[in-house]
Design an enzyme around this catalytic site. Structure first.
Site, PDB file in Angstrom:
ATOM      1  N   LYS A   5     -17.407  -0.354   6.386  1.00 18.99           N
ATOM      2  CA  LYS A   5     -17.928  -1.378   5.487  1.00 18.99           C
ATOM      3  C   LYS A   5     -19.439  -1.220   5.312  1.00 18.99           C
ATOM      4  O   LYS A   5     -19.965  -1.369   4.198  1.00 18.99           O
ATOM      5  CB  LYS A   5     -17.598  -2.766   6.046  1.00 18.99           C
ATOM      6  N   PHE A  57     -11.253  -7.149  14.135  1.00 12.21           N
ATOM      7  CA  PHE A  57     -10.183  -7.611  13.258  1.00 12.21           C
ATOM      8  C   PHE A  57      -9.873  -6.548  12.200  1.00 12.21           C
ATOM      9  O   PHE A  57     -10.767  -6.035  11.543  1.00 12.21           O
ATOM     10  CB  PHE A  57     -10.602  -8.917  12.572  1.00 12.21           C
ATOM     11  N   GLN A  58      -8.602  -6.213  12.065  1.00 10.28           N
ATOM     12  CA  GLN A  58      -8.113  -5.201  11.118  1.00 10.28           C
ATOM     13  C   GLN A  58      -8.744  -3.835  11.338  1.00 10.28           C
ATOM     14  O   GLN A  58      -8.898  -3.050  10.402  1.00 10.28           O
ATOM     15  CB  GLN A  58      -8.300  -5.671   9.668  1.00 10.28           C
ATOM     16  N   MET A  61      24.714   8.038   0.669  1.00  5.35           N
ATOM     17  CA  MET A  61      24.720   9.307   1.404  1.00  5.35           C
ATOM     18  C   MET A  61      25.083   9.073   2.865  1.00  5.35           C
ATOM     19  O   MET A  61      25.766   9.885   3.476  1.00  5.35           O
ATOM     20  CB  MET A  61      23.357   9.992   1.260  1.00  5.35           C
ATOM     21  N   GLU A 116       0.813  -1.221   0.000  1.00  5.90           N
ATOM     22  CA  GLU A 116       0.000   0.000   0.000  1.00  5.90           C
ATOM     23  C   GLU A 116       0.845   1.269   0.000  1.00  5.90           C
ATOM     24  O   GLU A 116       0.404   2.319  -0.471  1.00  5.90           O
ATOM     25  CB  GLU A 116      -0.964   0.009   1.183  1.00  5.90           C
TER      26      GLU A 116
END
Lengths: 196, 581
Positions: free
Chosen positions: B169, B119-120, B483, B57
């Site tokens: 949802k 959940f999640q 760097m 993501e």
């Protein structure tokens, strides 16, 4: 130095977090913050007192304006205004020691709002220095302070100046800046209701 | 158009989501499905919106970011709740720091279980509060269209930035009457402190007329505002040289005689010297970042400063300015320009002085050193610039190669350099380039990434293969986190702790994805490889094995003044002066 901002904000969940989070992000400590409803439904008014460098005012104000829920910001410090704070102070007091606290309250124009066998509660309204004065006197006497609850400062500019929130919501911005009431009215000095 | 097709119809929240995006002109989104966003994915096929499936993501947000930077339109990324949403945070912060308009959509658990650690479930609006311009939680289908339309407006208006909309949802599954027009947001309140007062305009014009040694700074705002014409007019009318910030590169054409190049920590020495000797800085859409100013007390000590900027919170933040003109750059310059008469006479003594410094610095340039058989990253950038005539979109990662690109690839057009400036996000290049290519399929797009950053998001190679994107990838491989190694060399007694990094065989890695590639070890091989990549339709990877311990020069150490630069130690004895090649 202490800065005092008035923010007119939308009354929605999470707005307080956004405002508070901004001060946290700028590493500025909030000394007090009061929120309540304003003259318009759905719009809240916050008074925020923050401890920051003298030059930080502009940036804090500009950053507050970047929050989508903030409609108007005023940096009150530079204008003549009325500032008030409310405090409730619970003091241990027996019937023997009450009377002298009554006297103190009288001098400070505070009120006794609760009386119990071993304590009493004082309600006091005024500028911070007046409230701190009462607390100091109580501390220096034999009376034991049990609890203090203070609202923090709330301020309103003196005179004709009204909140620009109505303009901000109706008139295209730009015009909203045409404030005319910046000249402070020679009002009563804030110390006027301090005990002499 | 969906807004007409569906107007007044009862749609599910999921359908309203896509219909609203379609109505707003969104045609491509980058995302990754999951439980809490599945209703939205289920409805996607009914809409003419292309979905690019990413591998992580963070990549989705970088892609939307690259898309927005390349095209100047809003980029859209989609993820599910919980880990999908938290994976987006780095991408969102990257866009926030560089003022990129993004719409990030996350699924959320059903409103009935919000706050129950389902959940999640994660409080993504809480997490992203400091890294978004604004964010929303939508729990009802009827609130979706207004929230989305307002979110898009907020993301694009004023100083742009990312906005996140978290959709439960049940809001996706519920239904509501869809009305695109009725969901129009109220006109966005411009920042109330926006003003370029007549008085300030006159004062600015006066300062510009009086200046003997002025410099214009071209920042990211010049590109975002589309103010190229106005800045060119200002520079040419008064013959004022123009220095760019990293994100401003491409705003002002690099081949223009008044263009100086990049300023700041790894800016060209002549630019930084010119700034220190200047008597007027005209900052156009930039924020005086610490990488640009070096030590503040010694910064441009003799210069008055005019700051033209759309965000009032940037005024006097880092550098105290004499005149602030707050507003859209192009609009402010349109007001300012009529007050300025063209400069008469030939080249000013100031310009001659600046040009002389430029020639002097070129002596130290690695391009002008004799060939020692080694391949330097600067060679690669220079050859890439020549081969593409400075016209390609180059998407860089973060580190040494990013600075070499900024120094040696001369960008002529706005939106041709895409790089993470403010946050400095390693792993940005590969996904952002995918976004840029999706945005501009007709344009040549190059990824330039170091071996460290490339490995952070290398999984997106698979996305490139799946979408068969015609992307060219240049890995600048020096076996170090370059760097970091350079800082260790300069400031930590060459204690190369944890900076050597092992790489896989990138050619084989590419081949595993069905992407051809070559390794390049010498300068002679650079151009043929670049041309092979350019000629091939479809993706191509080049693994440039460059000098391991080269450093980016000049460099301003933290806390040093802008003119106190660390310079390349070996100057070329054979060349007295040199022009840019």
């Amino acid at each position: 130095m202490l800065h005092t901002f008035v923010a007119i904000v939308e009354d929605k969940p999470g707005v307080l977090t956004r405002v508070a989070s901004l001060f946290r992000r700028l590493n500025v400590n909030i000394v007090s913050l009061t929120v309540g409803s304003s003259e318009r439904p759905g719009i809240s008014r916050m008074t925020i007192v923050a401890d920051a460098s003298p030059t930080a005012g502009h940036r804090i104000m500009a950053s507050l304006y970047k929050l989508e829920n903030v409609l108007e910001v005023d940096d009150i410090g530079q204008y003549a205004s009325v500032s008030r704070e409310l405090a409730l102070i619970k003091v241990a007091a027996t019937p023997k020691t009450r009377s002298h606290i009554f006297e103190l309250a009288e001098v400070f124009r505070a009120r006794i709002v609760d009386l119990a066998p071993e304590s009493l509660m004082i309600e006091i309204t005024g500028v911070e220095s007046k409230i701190e004065g009462l607390i100091q006197v109580l501390n220096e006497s034999e009376d034991r302070i049990l609890e203090i609850s203070r609202t923090g400062r709330m301020v309103m500019r003196r005179g004709q100046h009204t909140s620009r929130v109505l303009d901000a919501m109706r008139v295209p911005a730009g015009d909203a800046e045409n404030e005319t009431a910046t000249d402070p009215e020679p009002g009563i000095a804030e110390e006027a209701d301090l005990p002499q | 158009m969906s807004e007409a097709k569906f107007a007044g119809a009862r749609l599910t929240g999921a359908e309203i989501l896509w219909a609203t995006l379609e109505g707003e002109g969104v045609r491509e989104v980058f995302g990754y499905p999951g439980g809490a966003i599945l209703p939205a994915y289920d409805a996607l096929r009914k809409f003419p919106i292309r979905h690019i499936l990413v591998r992580h993501e963070q990549g989705a947000v970088h892609m939307a970011d690259g898309y927005a930077r390349a095209l100047g339109k809003i980029g859209v990324a989609v993820a599910t709740s919980g880990p999908g949403a938290t994976n987006m945070v780095t991408g969102i912060a990257t866009a926030m720091m560089d003022s990129i308009p993004l719409l990030c959509i996350t699924g959320q658990v059903s409103s009935k279980v919000l706050g129950s650690d389902a959940f999640q479930e994660i409080d993504i609006t809480g997490i992203t509060l400091p890294v978004t311009k604004h964010n929303y939680v939508v729990t009802r289908a009827e609130d979706l269209a207004p929230a989305l339309r307002e979110a898009i407006l907020v993301a694009k208006s004023g100083r742009p930035g990312p906005v996140l909309v978290d959709i439960t949802k049940d809001a996706q599954q519920g239904s509501a009457i869809y009305d695109f027009a009725a969901a129009a947001p109220r006109p966005h309140r411009p920042h109330p402190m926006l003003r370029a007062e007549a008085e300030s305009i006159l004062k600015a014009a006066e300062l510009i007329r009086a200046a003997k040694r002025p410099i214009i700074f071209a920042g990211h705002g010049m590109i975002q505002s589309g103010a190229r014409e106005q800045v060119l007019a200002l520079a040419e009318r008064l013959q004022i040289p123009v220095a760019s910030t990293l994100l401003g590169l491409g705003g002002f054409p690099a081949s223009h005689p008044l263009s100086l190049g990049m300023m700041g920590m790894h800016g060209e020495a002549w630019v930084n010297h010119a700034i220190q000797q200047s008597d007027l800085l005209i900052a156009c859409g930039m924020r005086f970042d610490d990488r640009v100013t070096g030590s503040l007390p010694t910064y441009a000590p003799n210069a008055k400063k005019i700051h033209i900027e759309i965000d009032p919170a940037e005024i006097n933040k880092n550098v105290k300015v004499d005149v602030a003109l707050i507003g859209d750059l192009a609009e402010v310059l349109e007001i300012l320009l009529p007050h300025l008469a063209p400069r008469s006479g030939g080249e000013s003594p100031w310009l001659r002085e600046v040009y002389a410094m430029k020639g002097e610095c070129a002596v130290r340039d690695i391009q002008n050193l004799p060939d020692n058989g080694h391949l330097y990253a600067a060679h690669v950038m220079n050859d890439l610039w020549h081969a593409t005539s400075g016209k390609a979109i180059v998407v860089t990662d973060v580190g040494q190669h990013q600075m070499w690109e900024a120094q040696y690839y001369k960008h002529e057009e706005p939106r041709t350099l895409i790089t993470s400036g403010g946050l400095g996000t390693m792993g940005f290049a590969l996904p952002a380039a995918i976004g840029a290519k999706v945005a501009c399929p007709e344009k040549e797009v190059w990824v330039v990434a170091g071996d460290g950053g490339f490995q952070m998001t290398a999984a997106e190679l698979s996305t490139i293969a799946q979408e068969n994107l015609d992307l060219n990838i240049a890995v600048i491989n020096n076996g170090y986190l370059g760097m970091v190694r350079q800082w260790q060399e300069f400031f930590y007694d060459k204690n190369y702790e944890s900076s050597p990094i092992l790489s896989p065989d990138y050619v084989k890695l590419a081949e595993a994805h069905g992407i051809p590639g070559v390794a390049v070890r010498t300068r002679a091989e650079v151009l043929p490889a670049v041309n092979a990549a350019r000629q091939r339709k479809g993706p191509f990877l080049i693994n440039f094995l460059v000098e391991k311990e080269d450093s980016v020069y000049p460099m301003i150490a933290a806390g040093s003044a802008l003119h106190e630069m660390i310079r390349r130690p070996d100057s070329n004895p054979l060349i007295e002066t040199a022009e840019d090649r």
